[in-house]
Design a protein around this motif. Sequence first.
Motif, mmCIF file in Angstrom:
data_model
loop_
_atom_site.group_PDB
_atom_site.id
_atom_site.type_symbol
_atom_site.label_atom_id
_atom_site.label_comp_id
_atom_site.label_asym_id
_atom_site.label_seq_id
_atom_site.Cartn_x
_atom_site.Cartn_y
_atom_site.Cartn_z
ATOM 1 N N ASP A 89 0.815 -1.219 0.000
ATOM 2 C CA ASP A 89 0.000 0.000 0.000
ATOM 3 C C ASP A 89 0.847 1.267 0.000
ATOM 4 O O ASP A 89 0.322 2.363 -0.205
ATOM 5 C CB ASP A 89 -0.930 0.010 1.216
ATOM 6 N N TYR A 90 2.145 1.134 0.258
ATOM 7 C CA TYR A 90 3.027 2.303 0.255
ATOM 8 C C TYR A 90 3.422 2.646 -1.183
ATOM 9 O O TYR A 90 3.426 1.797 -2.073
ATOM 10 C CB TYR A 90 4.287 2.039 1.078
ATOM 11 N N ARG A 91 3.775 3.905 -1.386
ATOM 12 C CA ARG A 91 4.299 4.355 -2.682
ATOM 13 C C ARG A 91 5.600 5.084 -2.448
ATOM 14 O O ARG A 91 5.606 6.117 -1.790
ATOM 15 C CB ARG A 91 3.289 5.253 -3.405
ATOM 16 N N PRO A 92 6.734 4.537 -2.921
ATOM 17 C CA PRO A 92 6.804 3.268 -3.653
ATOM 18 C C PRO A 92 6.601 2.072 -2.721
ATOM 19 O O PRO A 92 6.763 2.195 -1.510
ATOM 20 C CB PRO A 92 8.217 3.280 -4.229
ATOM 21 N N THR A 93 6.226 0.941 -3.310
ATOM 22 C CA THR A 93 6.054 -0.270 -2.517
ATOM 23 C C THR A 93 7.397 -0.696 -1.933
ATOM 24 O O THR A 93 8.452 -0.493 -2.526
ATOM 25 C CB THR A 93 5.484 -1.403 -3.374
ATOM 26 N N VAL A 94 7.351 -1.289 -0.737
ATOM 27 C CA VAL A 94 8.571 -1.615 0.007
ATOM 28 C C VAL A 94 9.066 -3.011 -0.362
ATOM 29 O O VAL A 94 8.289 -3.963 -0.458
ATOM 30 C CB VAL A 94 8.311 -1.539 1.527
ATOM 31 N N CYS A 95 10.372 -3.131 -0.567
ATOM 32 C CA CYS A 95 10.996 -4.434 -0.822
ATOM 33 C C CYS A 95 11.118 -5.217 0.486
ATOM 34 O O CYS A 95 11.369 -4.644 1.544
ATOM 35 C CB CYS A 95 12.404 -4.260 -1.404
ATOM 36 N N GLY A 96 10.964 -6.533 0.388
ATOM 37 C CA GLY A 96 11.109 -7.343 1.585
ATOM 38 C C GLY A 96 11.106 -8.831 1.265
ATOM 39 O O GLY A 96 10.921 -9.235 0.114
ATOM 40 N N TYR A 97 11.311 -9.629 2.300
ATOM 41 C CA TYR A 97 11.363 -11.084 2.164
ATOM 42 C C TYR A 97 10.119 -11.679 2.838
ATOM 43 O O TYR A 97 9.903 -11.495 4.033
ATOM 44 C CB TYR A 97 12.630 -11.643 2.810
ATOM 45 N N ARG A 98 9.330 -12.391 2.036
ATOM 46 C CA ARG A 98 8.061 -12.929 2.525
ATOM 47 C C ARG A 98 8.170 -14.426 2.789
ATOM 48 O O ARG A 98 8.608 -15.188 1.933
ATOM 49 C CB ARG A 98 6.942 -12.662 1.522
ATOM 50 N N THR A 99 7.737 -14.810 3.986
ATOM 51 C CA THR A 99 7.644 -16.223 4.340
ATOM 52 C C THR A 99 6.201 -16.668 4.202
ATOM 53 O O THR A 99 5.301 -16.054 4.779
ATOM 54 C CB THR A 99 8.105 -16.452 5.791
ATOM 55 N N LYS A 100 5.976 -17.716 3.442
ATOM 56 C CA LYS A 100 4.622 -18.217 3.215
ATOM 57 C C LYS A 100 4.359 -19.444 4.080
ATOM 58 O O LYS A 100 5.287 -20.138 4.489
ATOM 59 C CB LYS A 100 4.443 -18.569 1.730
ATOM 60 N N GLN A 101 3.066 -19.685 4.329
ATOM 61 C CA GLN A 101 2.712 -20.896 5.078
ATOM 62 C C GLN A 101 3.216 -22.140 4.358
ATOM 63 O O GLN A 101 3.577 -23.131 4.993
ATOM 64 C CB GLN A 101 1.194 -20.988 5.241
ATOM 65 N N SER A 102 3.229 -22.079 3.019
ATOM 66 C CA SER A 102 3.682 -23.244 2.243
ATOM 67 C C SER A 102 5.170 -23.506 2.437
ATOM 68 O O SER A 102 5.663 -24.586 2.101
ATOM 69 C CB SER A 102 3.375 -23.038 0.755
ATOM 70 N N ASP A 103 5.910 -22.520 2.970
ATOM 71 C CA ASP A 103 7.321 -22.733 3.292
ATOM 72 C C ASP A 103 7.471 -23.506 4.602
ATOM 73 O O ASP A 103 8.328 -24.383 4.731
ATOM 74 C CB ASP A 103 8.065 -21.394 3.430
ATOM 75 N N ARG A 104 6.647 -23.178 5.586
ATOM 76 C CA ARG A 104 6.793 -23.746 6.914
ATOM 77 C C ARG A 104 5.997 -25.031 7.128
ATOM 78 O O ARG A 104 6.499 -25.988 7.724
ATOM 79 C CB ARG A 104 6.345 -22.726 7.972
ATOM 80 N N ALA A 105 4.724 -25.017 6.680
ATOM 81 C CA ALA A 105 3.806 -26.103 7.044
ATOM 82 C C ALA A 105 4.300 -27.496 6.650
ATOM 83 O O ALA A 105 4.309 -28.402 7.497
ATOM 84 C CB ALA A 105 2.420 -25.825 6.463
ATOM 85 N N PRO A 106 4.724 -27.744 5.392
ATOM 86 C CA PRO A 106 5.175 -29.105 5.046
ATOM 87 C C PRO A 106 6.364 -29.556 5.889
ATOM 88 O O PRO A 106 6.457 -30.724 6.276
ATOM 89 C CB PRO A 106 5.556 -28.994 3.567
ATOM 90 N N ARG A 107 7.281 -28.641 6.170
ATOM 91 C CA ARG A 107 8.441 -28.980 6.996
ATOM 92 C C ARG A 107 7.996 -29.351 8.416
ATOM 93 O O ARG A 107 8.515 -30.287 9.028
ATOM 94 C CB ARG A 107 9.402 -27.785 7.041
#
Length: 362
Positions: free
Chosen positions: A309-327
């Motif tokens: 929602d910010y302008r410019p949009t902010v760069c970052g590292y996203r962790t998804k449930q699909s990364d954690r849940a199977p492990r």
Amino acid sequence: MSRPNRKSLVSQSVEFIQNKIAEGVFSGTMPTEHELSGQLLVSRNTIRAAYARLESEQWISSARQGTRRKIMKFFPRKDGEPPFKVGYLAYDTVDRLRPQDLAMLETLRAGILPLNGNIEVVSSAALANGDLDSTLEVLVRQTAADAWIILRGSSQLQRWFSEKGLPTILLGTAVDGVSIHCVDCDWYRTAQDAVQRLIQAGHRRILYAGPRDRLEGVRRSEEGFQDIMNSLKDTTTGMIVRHDAKGGRKDSFADEVRGMFMQAERPTAVITHRAGEAMTLLGVLSDLRLRVGSDVALISLEYDELFSDYRPTVCGYRTKQSDRAPRLFNLLALIKNNANPGAIRDLFMPEFIEGGTLALHT
């Protein structure tokens, strides 16, 4: 505005009850509103509303004076297989968990059913404020879980579970020397990846801003930053600002960052460990009339959906449930099957979300 989907406490309670009925944990009659509100750490009004919904869907009978509600739906159980009980240890009650933590909890509740399992959320304010040893002794004894999942945890808490030899999975980074499993981002590599992206964009004065709470993941990200900056010390300058994540004043962190940007050799890029720090930084830079995305580059190691929602949009590292849940499910299956592969540290690289704050510096 895009926000994480956060279910109401009534909906969460309904799903919890449905899972318990399906698992056979609740059978015959239901707990009273008082009993269940104490177990879920929610109000009796919340449980009353959840029971009303389940009654309308014919999962349970209506309440009658002096009698308990009867369970109207029945599910077959696996013959001869005892239930697999998992304790989910959190510092906060269910209603105060972060949206991403609530989403993970719901994923766990659904995904553990094939293991004939159920999850009980366990929390106590004394974990943060009181006698850790005696509090854990009571919680573990009362819960009688076959395995434990810890939602982030101090080194003292990790060592307690390790010394007791309890089957434990940490949703976070385990400290050295403890014999518990863990699933988390590889914060060391993530911090180094962020530095490399900034170096490629031409930055040579880079500031790292992180909390002083010293959770192992935080320590590892700062260590990753320091190591790569030391290897580049002939051409690149690294700076660090730490703040108190708990009990500290938000404006003191802002003042420290502002001081960095008042220097003649100010940073041209910033890496923040947490999303909240990135948002504070955006306010500081705006006050200084510095434009993020052109005057200063910004990368957050922890992504927040509000960044879009910010302008410019902010760069970052996203962790998804699909990364954690199977492990996580793989480790639970190992524990249930009494496999003993030793402490497994399952660390992964999160997804980089490229926004508009990775400015080129010339």
